[in-house]
Design a protein around this motif. Sequence first.
Motif, PDB file in Angstrom:
ATOM      1  N   LEU A  37     -13.964 -16.991 -11.288  1.00  0.00           N
ATOM      2  CA  LEU A  37     -14.085 -16.040 -12.400  1.00  0.00           C
ATOM      3  C   LEU A  37     -14.298 -16.761 -13.733  1.00  0.00           C
ATOM      4  O   LEU A  37     -15.107 -16.330 -14.559  1.00  0.00           O
ATOM      5  CB  LEU A  37     -12.831 -15.166 -12.474  1.00  0.00           C
ATOM      6  CG  LEU A  37     -12.610 -14.213 -11.284  1.00  0.00           C
ATOM      7  CD1 LEU A  37     -11.252 -13.542 -11.370  1.00  0.00           C
ATOM      8  CD2 LEU A  37     -13.714 -13.163 -11.221  1.00  0.00           C
ATOM      9  N   LEU A 113     -15.726  -5.594  -2.607  1.00  0.00           N
ATOM     10  CA  LEU A 113     -15.759  -6.028  -4.006  1.00  0.00           C
ATOM     11  C   LEU A 113     -14.671  -5.359  -4.833  1.00  0.00           C
ATOM     12  O   LEU A 113     -14.421  -5.759  -5.979  1.00  0.00           O
ATOM     13  CB  LEU A 113     -17.130  -5.727  -4.624  1.00  0.00           C
ATOM     14  CG  LEU A 113     -18.347  -6.307  -3.893  1.00  0.00           C
ATOM     15  CD1 LEU A 113     -19.612  -6.050  -4.694  1.00  0.00           C
ATOM     16  CD2 LEU A 113     -18.184  -7.793  -3.641  1.00  0.00           C
ATOM     17  N   TRP A 114     -14.018  -4.354  -4.273  1.00  0.00           N
ATOM     18  CA  TRP A 114     -12.953  -3.658  -5.005  1.00  0.00           C
ATOM     19  C   TRP A 114     -11.598  -4.345  -4.861  1.00  0.00           C
ATOM     20  O   TRP A 114     -10.648  -3.975  -5.543  1.00  0.00           O
ATOM     21  CB  TRP A 114     -12.834  -2.214  -4.501  1.00  0.00           C
ATOM     22  CG  TRP A 114     -14.102  -1.417  -4.624  1.00  0.00           C
ATOM     23  CD1 TRP A 114     -15.190  -1.702  -5.401  1.00  0.00           C
ATOM     24  CD2 TRP A 114     -14.421  -0.194  -3.944  1.00  0.00           C
ATOM     25  NE1 TRP A 114     -16.171  -0.749  -5.244  1.00  0.00           N
ATOM     26  CE2 TRP A 114     -15.721   0.194  -4.358  1.00  0.00           C
ATOM     27  CE3 TRP A 114     -13.738   0.605  -3.037  1.00  0.00           C
ATOM     28  CZ2 TRP A 114     -16.337   1.340  -3.887  1.00  0.00           C
ATOM     29  CZ3 TRP A 114     -14.363   1.753  -2.560  1.00  0.00           C
ATOM     30  CH2 TRP A 114     -15.639   2.122  -2.985  1.00  0.00           C
ATOM     31  N   PRO A 116      -8.755  -6.650  -5.603  1.00  0.00           N
ATOM     32  CA  PRO A 116      -8.423  -7.424  -6.809  1.00  0.00           C
ATOM     33  C   PRO A 116      -8.511  -8.926  -6.572  1.00  0.00           C
ATOM     34  O   PRO A 116      -8.112  -9.435  -5.529  1.00  0.00           O
ATOM     35  CB  PRO A 116      -6.979  -6.999  -7.115  1.00  0.00           C
ATOM     36  CG  PRO A 116      -6.861  -5.632  -6.507  1.00  0.00           C
ATOM     37  CD  PRO A 116      -7.710  -5.680  -5.260  1.00  0.00           C
ATOM     38  N   LEU A 117      -9.033  -9.617  -7.538  1.00  0.00           N
ATOM     39  CA  LEU A 117      -9.177 -11.066  -7.571  1.00  0.00           C
ATOM     40  C   LEU A 117     -10.192 -11.565  -6.531  1.00  0.00           C
ATOM     41  O   LEU A 117     -11.227 -12.098  -6.882  1.00  0.00           O
ATOM     42  CB  LEU A 117      -7.818 -11.759  -7.367  1.00  0.00           C
ATOM     43  CG  LEU A 117      -7.746 -13.217  -7.845  1.00  0.00           C
ATOM     44  CD1 LEU A 117      -8.036 -13.310  -9.342  1.00  0.00           C
ATOM     45  CD2 LEU A 117      -6.375 -13.800  -7.554  1.00  0.00           C
ATOM     46  N   TRP A 120     -13.460  -9.575  -6.897  1.00  0.00           N
ATOM     47  CA  TRP A 120     -14.113  -9.882  -8.171  1.00  0.00           C
ATOM     48  C   TRP A 120     -14.817 -11.238  -8.099  1.00  0.00           C
ATOM     49  O   TRP A 120     -15.933 -11.375  -8.582  1.00  0.00           O
ATOM     50  CB  TRP A 120     -13.081  -9.881  -9.297  1.00  0.00           C
ATOM     51  CG  TRP A 120     -12.281  -8.621  -9.378  1.00  0.00           C
ATOM     52  CD1 TRP A 120     -12.634  -7.385  -8.905  1.00  0.00           C
ATOM     53  CD2 TRP A 120     -10.978  -8.461  -9.947  1.00  0.00           C
ATOM     54  NE1 TRP A 120     -11.634  -6.474  -9.145  1.00  0.00           N
ATOM     55  CE2 TRP A 120     -10.607  -7.098  -9.781  1.00  0.00           C
ATOM     56  CE3 TRP A 120     -10.086  -9.324 -10.573  1.00  0.00           C
ATOM     57  CZ2 TRP A 120      -9.377  -6.598 -10.226  1.00  0.00           C
ATOM     58  CZ3 TRP A 120      -8.863  -8.823 -11.025  1.00  0.00           C
ATOM     59  CH2 TRP A 120      -8.521  -7.474 -10.856  1.00  0.00           C
ATOM     60  N   ALA A 121     -14.143 -12.213  -7.493  1.00  0.00           N
ATOM     61  CA  ALA A 121     -14.750 -13.537  -7.332  1.00  0.00           C
ATOM     62  C   ALA A 121     -15.937 -13.462  -6.369  1.00  0.00           C
ATOM     63  O   ALA A 121     -16.977 -14.084  -6.596  1.00  0.00           O
ATOM     64  CB  ALA A 121     -13.715 -14.528  -6.827  1.00  0.00           C
ATOM     65  N   ALA A 123     -17.924 -10.997  -5.903  1.00  0.00           N
ATOM     66  CA  ALA A 123     -19.055 -10.369  -6.587  1.00  0.00           C
ATOM     67  C   ALA A 123     -19.893 -11.386  -7.355  1.00  0.00           C
ATOM     68  O   ALA A 123     -21.115 -11.239  -7.476  1.00  0.00           O
ATOM     69  CB  ALA A 123     -18.551  -9.283  -7.535  1.00  0.00           C
ATOM     70  N   LEU A 124     -19.244 -12.439  -7.849  1.00  0.00           N
ATOM     71  CA  LEU A 124     -19.952 -13.451  -8.628  1.00  0.00           C
ATOM     72  C   LEU A 124     -20.782 -14.401  -7.762  1.00  0.00           C
ATOM     73  O   LEU A 124     -21.555 -15.196  -8.277  1.00  0.00           O
ATOM     74  CB  LEU A 124     -18.953 -14.260  -9.464  1.00  0.00           C
ATOM     75  CG  LEU A 124     -18.296 -13.499 -10.624  1.00  0.00           C
ATOM     76  CD1 LEU A 124     -17.315 -14.396 -11.367  1.00  0.00           C
ATOM     77  CD2 LEU A 124     -19.351 -12.964 -11.592  1.00  0.00           C
TER      78      LEU A 124
END
Length: 249
Positions: A37, A113-114, A116-117, A120-121, A123-124
């Motif tokens: 992130l 992708l939902w 948490p953590l 999110w990572a 998705a990148l």
Amino acid sequence: MTQAKTSLFKLLIPGLRSVVFFIFQVTTLFIFAPLVLLSFPFSYNIRYAIASTWAKLVIKGLKVICKLDFQVTGLENIKGNGIIFCKHQSAWETFALQVMFPEQCWVLKKELLWIPLFGWALALTQPIAIDRSKKSKSFRQIIKQGSQRLQSGRWVVIFPEGTRTAPGERKKYMVGGALLAEKSGYPVIPVAHNAGEFWKKNAFIKHPGTIQVRIGKMIDSNAMSAKELNQQAENWIEGQMEEITNKSP
């Protein structure tokens, strides 16, 4: 120690090792996910390198902690880049493919992708996150985004059955990956493995042993239709599964 106690202790060992591995996996996730992130301002290559380092560490942890290793046949078939058709039996292959193949992205359900953590990572790393309830839209998305990822030099990972299957099971191979191959002109490389015998679907316990992985020769997508390509990949993968799946009751 009596024989009964010895047998019980042997049964408990995989569970104890799995607990230690779980702690290791979660601890390293809380280190690497924030790093991914925080790398957002930098290039994709840096973000991917950090994320794949965690995946490789997980595979190393499995070997050291759970005594679960793997053996690969067919590494010489990995050339250039293309579309990976992989059997999906457990969470293991989502990590291990990053050890065996160069830079890659995955076709996956968008719900991941939902988380948490972790999500999110994830998705990148620019996955192709699809809504599996909308097949036509998903196929168009796979073709469009998959072609872009391939042109950038990455491999695209597809689990053609769409979901995890238990050892000995098989499900219909969906045509999305084959359509991507047909439209993009990139080859397909089939991958078979028996990880589900050691790290079962949705199971906590990881059993010791050696996972067998077989990587097939690349299939030229310019030589056949999407339907024919899909069938050839399925025949090869399922044929290999017949050979490496444990038949003992």
